[in-house]
Design an enzyme around this catalytic site. Structure first.
Site, mmCIF file in Angstrom:
data_model
loop_
_atom_site.group_PDB
_atom_site.id
_atom_site.type_symbol
_atom_site.label_atom_id
_atom_site.label_comp_id
_atom_site.label_asym_id
_atom_site.label_seq_id
_atom_site.Cartn_x
_atom_site.Cartn_y
_atom_site.Cartn_z
ATOM 1 N N LEU A 1 0.809 -1.218 0.000
ATOM 2 C CA LEU A 1 0.000 0.000 0.000
ATOM 3 C C LEU A 1 0.846 1.273 0.000
ATOM 4 O O LEU A 1 0.364 2.356 0.329
ATOM 5 C CB LEU A 1 -0.955 -0.007 1.192
ATOM 6 C CG LEU A 1 -1.935 -1.185 1.205
ATOM 7 C CD1 LEU A 1 -2.821 -1.130 2.432
ATOM 8 C CD2 LEU A 1 -2.767 -1.238 -0.065
ATOM 9 N N CYS A 2 2.096 1.151 -0.391
ATOM 10 C CA CYS A 2 3.008 2.285 -0.429
ATOM 11 C C CYS A 2 2.901 2.971 -1.794
ATOM 12 O O CYS A 2 2.967 2.320 -2.836
ATOM 13 C CB CYS A 2 4.429 1.769 -0.194
ATOM 14 S SG CYS A 2 5.640 3.033 0.101
ATOM 15 N N ASP B 1 24.147 -11.182 3.984
ATOM 16 C CA ASP B 1 24.310 -12.181 2.924
ATOM 17 C C ASP B 1 25.775 -12.349 2.541
ATOM 18 O O ASP B 1 26.261 -13.468 2.369
ATOM 19 C CB ASP B 1 23.497 -11.784 1.693
ATOM 20 C CG ASP B 1 23.726 -12.735 0.541
ATOM 21 O OD1 ASP B 1 23.455 -13.953 0.703
ATOM 22 O OD2 ASP B 1 24.200 -12.284 -0.524
#
Length: 155
Positions: free
Chosen positions: A62-63, A115
């Protein structure tokens, strides 16, 4: 999505920061000495953060997609704390703020460090990712490091 058509266009900015804490000083050496097998951790994590800012509306359902006018991602190693601080600053001229973009950039930078370093440190910890400063818009300014400068209705 929240309707923003009635809001004024203003200059808006936000800074988010977070930390990755290594389990021991030796683990951080590949980052400091630029000897990580995957490459230059700091540079790659910086680029990952910038890319993430630009993709925020695709990742957060919803951005609103917004036109970014500036992005700055800094990674600062702290040998004493055995950590790296990530700071992501985002600017736009728009009708909605850039807090989500700053948080996304900081978080993806931290995830990239994780990572790239997980082969040498499986006990790293990502911590305290949060918005530390924002300006612009109806809700005014917020600065966690200088609370006296915050807008009156946020005190």
């Amino acid at each position: 999505m929240v309707a923003i058509h009635g809001k004024e266009v203003t200059h808006r900015s936000a800074i988010a920061e977070g930390f990755i804490i290594f389990s021991n000083p030796e683990s951080m050496n590949s980052l400091l000495l630029e000897s990580n097998k995957k490459g230059d951790v700091i540079s790659i994590a910086r680029i990952a953060g910038i890319m993430a800012v630009k993709k925020t509306a695709e990742l957060i359902p919803l951005c609103h997609p917004i036109s970014i006018t500036g992005i700055k991602v800094d990674l600062t190693p702290n040998e004493k704390e055995i950590s790296v601080k990530v700071s992501c600053e985002v600017h736009c001229d728009g009708k909605t703020g850039v807090e989500m973009e700053a948080l996304t950039g900081a978080t993806v930078s931290l995830l990239t460090v994780y990572d790239m370093c997980k082969a040498v440190d499986k006990m790293m910890r990502i911590s305290d990712c949060r918005v530390v400063k924002k300006s612009g818009g109806k809700s005014g300014d917020i600065d966690l490091y200088h609370p006296s400068s915050n807008s009156e209705h946020h005190r």
